[in-house]
Scaffold this active site. Structure first.
Site, PDB file in Angstrom:
ATOM      1  N   HIS A  18       0.844  -1.206   0.000  1.00  0.00           N
ATOM      2  CA  HIS A  18       0.000   0.000   0.000  1.00  0.00           C
ATOM      3  C   HIS A  18       0.882   1.260   0.000  1.00  0.00           C
ATOM      4  O   HIS A  18       0.639   2.196  -0.755  1.00  0.00           O
ATOM      5  CB  HIS A  18      -0.895   0.028   1.250  1.00  0.00           C
ATOM      6  CG  HIS A  18      -1.929  -1.057   1.300  1.00  0.00           C
ATOM      7  ND1 HIS A  18      -2.118  -1.861   2.403  1.00  0.00           N
ATOM      8  CD2 HIS A  18      -2.846  -1.466   0.390  1.00  0.00           C
ATOM      9  CE1 HIS A  18      -3.100  -2.711   2.165  1.00  0.00           C
ATOM     10  NE2 HIS A  18      -3.560  -2.506   0.961  1.00  0.00           N
ATOM     11  N   LYS A  42     -15.870  -7.398   4.584  1.00  0.00           N
ATOM     12  CA  LYS A  42     -15.031  -8.305   5.378  1.00  0.00           C
ATOM     13  C   LYS A  42     -15.068  -7.861   6.843  1.00  0.00           C
ATOM     14  O   LYS A  42     -15.116  -6.662   7.117  1.00  0.00           O
ATOM     15  CB  LYS A  42     -13.585  -8.222   4.885  1.00  0.00           C
ATOM     16  CG  LYS A  42     -13.455  -8.417   3.383  1.00  0.00           C
ATOM     17  CD  LYS A  42     -12.138  -7.860   2.869  1.00  0.00           C
ATOM     18  CE  LYS A  42     -12.130  -7.841   1.343  1.00  0.00           C
ATOM     19  NZ  LYS A  42     -10.968  -7.135   0.797  1.00  0.00           N
ATOM     20  N   ARG A  93      -2.127  -6.580  -8.403  1.00  0.00           N
ATOM     21  CA  ARG A  93      -0.990  -7.453  -8.166  1.00  0.00           C
ATOM     22  C   ARG A  93      -0.788  -8.444  -9.296  1.00  0.00           C
ATOM     23  O   ARG A  93       0.248  -8.519  -9.909  1.00  0.00           O
ATOM     24  CB  ARG A  93      -1.143  -8.208  -6.848  1.00  0.00           C
ATOM     25  CG  ARG A  93      -0.723  -7.404  -5.656  1.00  0.00           C
ATOM     26  CD  ARG A  93      -1.167  -8.029  -4.403  1.00  0.00           C
ATOM     27  NE  ARG A  93      -2.605  -8.256  -4.453  1.00  0.00           N
ATOM     28  CZ  ARG A  93      -3.369  -8.499  -3.410  1.00  0.00           C
ATOM     29  NH1 ARG A  93      -2.840  -8.603  -2.232  1.00  0.00           N
ATOM     30  NH2 ARG A  93      -4.665  -8.660  -3.544  1.00  0.00           N
ATOM     31  N   SER A 131      -2.948  -8.019   2.835  1.00  0.00           N
ATOM     32  CA  SER A 131      -3.275  -7.818   4.249  1.00  0.00           C
ATOM     33  C   SER A 131      -3.681  -9.148   4.876  1.00  0.00           C
ATOM     34  O   SER A 131      -3.338  -9.442   6.028  1.00  0.00           O
ATOM     35  CB  SER A 131      -4.410  -6.802   4.398  1.00  0.00           C
ATOM     36  OG  SER A 131      -3.996  -5.551   3.923  1.00  0.00           O
TER      37      SER A 131
HETATM   38  O1  PNS Z   1      -8.961  -3.165   0.043  1.00  0.00           O
HETATM   39  P1  PNS Z   1     -10.239  -3.667  -0.532  1.00  0.00           P
HETATM   40  O2  PNS Z   1     -11.009  -4.461   0.508  1.00  0.00           O
HETATM   41  O3  PNS Z   1     -10.043  -4.446  -1.802  1.00  0.00           O
HETATM   42  O4  PNS Z   1     -11.125  -2.355  -0.882  1.00  0.00           O
HETATM   43  C1  PNS Z   1     -12.413  -2.471  -1.433  1.00  0.00           C
HETATM   44  C2  PNS Z   1     -13.129  -1.113  -1.419  1.00  0.00           C
HETATM   45  C3  PNS Z   1     -13.200  -0.566   0.001  1.00  0.00           C
HETATM   46  C4  PNS Z   1     -12.379  -0.146  -2.288  1.00  0.00           C
HETATM   47  C5  PNS Z   1     -14.578  -1.342  -1.985  1.00  0.00           C
HETATM   48  O5  PNS Z   1     -15.199  -2.343  -1.278  1.00  0.00           O
HETATM   49  C6  PNS Z   1     -15.422  -0.069  -1.937  1.00  0.00           C
HETATM   50  O6  PNS Z   1     -15.231   0.838  -2.714  1.00  0.00           O
HETATM   51  N1  PNS Z   1     -16.394  -0.027  -0.988  1.00  0.00           N
HETATM   52  C7  PNS Z   1     -17.308   1.096  -0.822  1.00  0.00           C
HETATM   53  C8  PNS Z   1     -18.699   0.760  -1.406  1.00  0.00           C
HETATM   54  C9  PNS Z   1     -18.664   0.927  -2.908  1.00  0.00           C
HETATM   55  O7  PNS Z   1     -18.685   2.034  -3.400  1.00  0.00           O
HETATM   56  N2  PNS Z   1     -18.531  -0.219  -3.632  1.00  0.00           N
HETATM   57  C10 PNS Z   1     -18.320  -0.238  -5.078  1.00  0.00           C
HETATM   58  C11 PNS Z   1     -19.550  -0.034  -5.899  1.00  0.00           C
HETATM   59  S1  PNS Z   1     -20.912  -1.004  -5.451  1.00  0.00           S
END
Ligand code: PNS
Length: 169
Positions: A18, A42, A93, A131
């Site tokens: 990150h 999660k 990745r 993570s």
């Molecule tokens: O590190 P991650 O868990 O891969 O991050 C995922 C994240 C937080 C970027 C994604 O879940 C997110 O944007 N959540 C907020 C809700 C949202 O807008 N979701 C996407 C469209 S439905």
């Protein structure tokens, strides 16, 4: 021009991958808002406040005018709009990340066509780190100090000590 990107994620916990992405993103954007998602599907090991605090401690050497750490709830695009962001920055990745990232980028584009999703390929040094892997390794007492920044090493030790396995971390 003041090009701003949101770098959203769970950051549970933040890793060297990150931090590397943030550093590299600063070559492209004037400002990066690192945004911890509060409503991640999660079940996180660390609270949103703890994740924000770990990111701030890990990024304390960054120019505060260029790197901000915040948290958000709800739709990412709403938050990005509120922050005047031109882009959503994400790391990729390997091919395993592609489907999920592609789907998310398409939904975000549908919801807000004016905000662009920008992907950077993760540096080869951090390709194998996630993570999830870090948490699992730390929970079994592995030395994760090469994978996460020093403040996170400490928080992982504290977290697993609180869960009753301090001797192994
Ligand atoms: O590190 P991650 O868990 O891969 O991050 C995922 C994240 C937080 C970027 C994604 O879940 C997110 O944007 N959540 C907020 C809700 C949202 O807008 N979701 C996407 C469209 S439905």
């Amino acid at each position: 021009m003041n090009r701003r990107a949101i770098y959203p994620g769970s950051f549970d916990p933040p890793t060297m991958g990150h931090l590397s992405l943030i550093t590299r993103g600063l070559f492209l954007f004037d400002k990066i808002v690192v945004a911890v998602a509060k409503n991640s599907a999660k079940a996180p090991l660390f609270s949103a406040e703890e994740r924000v605090e770990m990111l701030r401690a890990s990024l304390s050497d960054c120019d505060p005018a260029r790197v901000e750490v915040d948290s958000f709830e709800g739709l990412l695009v709403n938050y990005a709009r509120q922050k005047n962001a031109a882009a959503i920055l994400r790391g990729m990745r390997a091919t395993a990340d592609f489907e999920y990232e592609f789907q998310m980028a398409m939904v975000n584009r549908h919801l807000e066509p004016d905000i662009q999703s920008v992907f950077l390929m993760t540096d080869y040094r951090w390709l194998y780190i996630s993570s999830t892997i870090v948490k699992e390794a730390a929970s079994f007492g592995a030395d994760v100090s090469q994978m996460v920044p020093p403040p996170v090493v400490e928080r992982l030790k504290e977290k697993f000590a609180a869960q009753g396995c301090a001797q192994r971390v």
